[in-house]
Scaffold this active site. Structure first.
Site, short mmCIF file in Angstrom:
data_model
loop_
_atom_site.label_atom_id
_atom_site.label_comp_id
_atom_site.label_asym_id
_atom_site.label_seq_id
_atom_site.Cartn_x
_atom_site.Cartn_y
_atom_site.Cartn_z
N GLU A 114 -43.56 -96.62 -37.70
CA GLU A 114 -43.23 -96.13 -36.34
C GLU A 114 -43.59 -97.17 -35.29
O GLU A 114 -44.48 -97.98 -35.49
CB GLU A 114 -44.03 -94.84 -36.05
CG GLU A 114 -43.21 -93.58 -36.06
CD GLU A 114 -42.21 -93.46 -34.90
OE1 GLU A 114 -41.77 -94.49 -34.34
OE2 GLU A 114 -41.87 -92.33 -34.56
N ARG A 180 -35.84 -103.69 -25.12
CA ARG A 180 -36.30 -103.77 -26.52
C ARG A 180 -36.49 -105.22 -26.95
O ARG A 180 -37.22 -105.51 -27.88
CB ARG A 180 -35.25 -103.14 -27.46
CG ARG A 180 -35.06 -101.64 -27.27
CD ARG A 180 -34.20 -101.10 -28.41
NE ARG A 180 -33.65 -99.78 -28.15
CZ ARG A 180 -34.29 -98.64 -28.38
NH1 ARG A 180 -35.50 -98.65 -28.87
NH2 ARG A 180 -33.70 -97.49 -28.13
P1 IMP Z 1 -44.00 -88.34 -29.72
O1 IMP Z 1 -43.13 -87.39 -30.50
O2 IMP Z 1 -44.41 -87.74 -28.41
O3 IMP Z 1 -45.18 -88.86 -30.50
O4 IMP Z 1 -43.09 -89.55 -29.27
C1 IMP Z 1 -42.67 -90.50 -30.13
C2 IMP Z 1 -41.50 -91.31 -29.58
O5 IMP Z 1 -41.44 -91.30 -28.14
C3 IMP Z 1 -41.65 -92.74 -29.95
O6 IMP Z 1 -41.18 -93.00 -31.24
C4 IMP Z 1 -40.87 -93.45 -28.86
O7 IMP Z 1 -39.51 -93.47 -29.19
C5 IMP Z 1 -41.09 -92.55 -27.64
N1 IMP Z 1 -42.18 -93.07 -26.77
C6 IMP Z 1 -43.40 -92.54 -26.58
N2 IMP Z 1 -44.14 -93.26 -25.73
C7 IMP Z 1 -43.37 -94.30 -25.36
C8 IMP Z 1 -43.58 -95.44 -24.49
O8 IMP Z 1 -44.64 -95.65 -23.86
N3 IMP Z 1 -42.52 -96.30 -24.38
C9 IMP Z 1 -41.34 -96.13 -25.03
N4 IMP Z 1 -41.11 -95.10 -25.86
C10 IMP Z 1 -42.11 -94.19 -26.02
MG MG Z 2 -39.93 -94.11 -32.35
#
Ligand code: IMP
Ligand code: MG
Length: 196
Positions: A114, A180
């Protein structure tokens, strides 16, 4: 003035324009050094295993491509895509599978790769789906981790860096599909998503 304008009119100028970031959080050298350490650790832990690296699209592709060059044990790679934030910076809490794996994972040692764990919602959901497919083992390797944001606990075996609660871009991570390509991880300037 951009001296590369004739050869690389857009890409070069975009890469050196820092107005959309407020600080570089993890420099390119620090990223690559840590990824080499993770690769060595994974190679040691997975000797003699049937390793499959499962990359969660799209954010983890840069990490995956550098990581596998540091892994010395045989392994395959596969990809899954889940819905994420869209164009925003706050999680919707809703996870959808947009692309599933190409092959079954039964009996395999699966390591999820991840880019970042934020609330943990995405990985908690993925882990539950994947466990039902009976892999021999199922672990997580994340480049970045925001522990202060966690809503759902997920067991993470390998963490590149713990970072503060800031929205970051670069090295695979995007805001509205941009940034990216940066070779480092940077904090996105609030001016980009909350202009005065
Ligand atoms: P979660 O389900 O809240 O843990 O979020 C996971 C996904 O959110 C990651 O795989 C990213 O795609 C996106 N994400 C979370 N925080 C960030 C950030 O600070 N920058 C960019 N994408 C983020
Ligand atoms: Mg992701």
């Amino acid at each position: 003035m951009c001296i590369h304008r004739i050869v690389y009119p857009i890409a070069r100028c975009t890469l050196i324009d820092p107005s959309y970031i407020s600080e570089v959080l993890i420099a390119e050298e620090a990223l690559q050094k840590r990824i080499a350490e993770l690769g060595a650790e994974i190679s040691k832990d997975y000797q003699g295993h049937n390793l499959l690296l499962l990359s969660v699209l799209k954010g983890s592709v840069l990490f995956l491509s550098d990581l596998i060059r540091r892994i010395t044990v045989p392994h395959a790679i596969d990809f899954m895509a889940t819905s994420s934030y869209g164009a925003g910076v706050a999680s919707s809490g809703v996870v959808r599978i947009l692309k599933d794996l190409d092959s079954p994972i039964e009996g395999r040692d699966v390591l999820i790769v991840e880019d970042i764990i934020d609330t943990g919602t995405t990985l908690d959901y993925l882990m539950r789906i994947l466990r039902a497919r009976m892999p021999r083992s199922l672990e997580i390797c994340t480049l970045l981790n925001k522990p202060s944001r966690r809503k759902v606990e997920v067991p993470v075996k390998y963490v590149g860096f713990d970072i503060p609660n800031k929205f970051v871009v670069g090295y695979g991570l995007d805001y509205a599909e941009l940034y990216r390509n940066l070779p480092y991880v940077a904090v996105l300037s609030e001016r980009v998503y909350a202009p005065e």
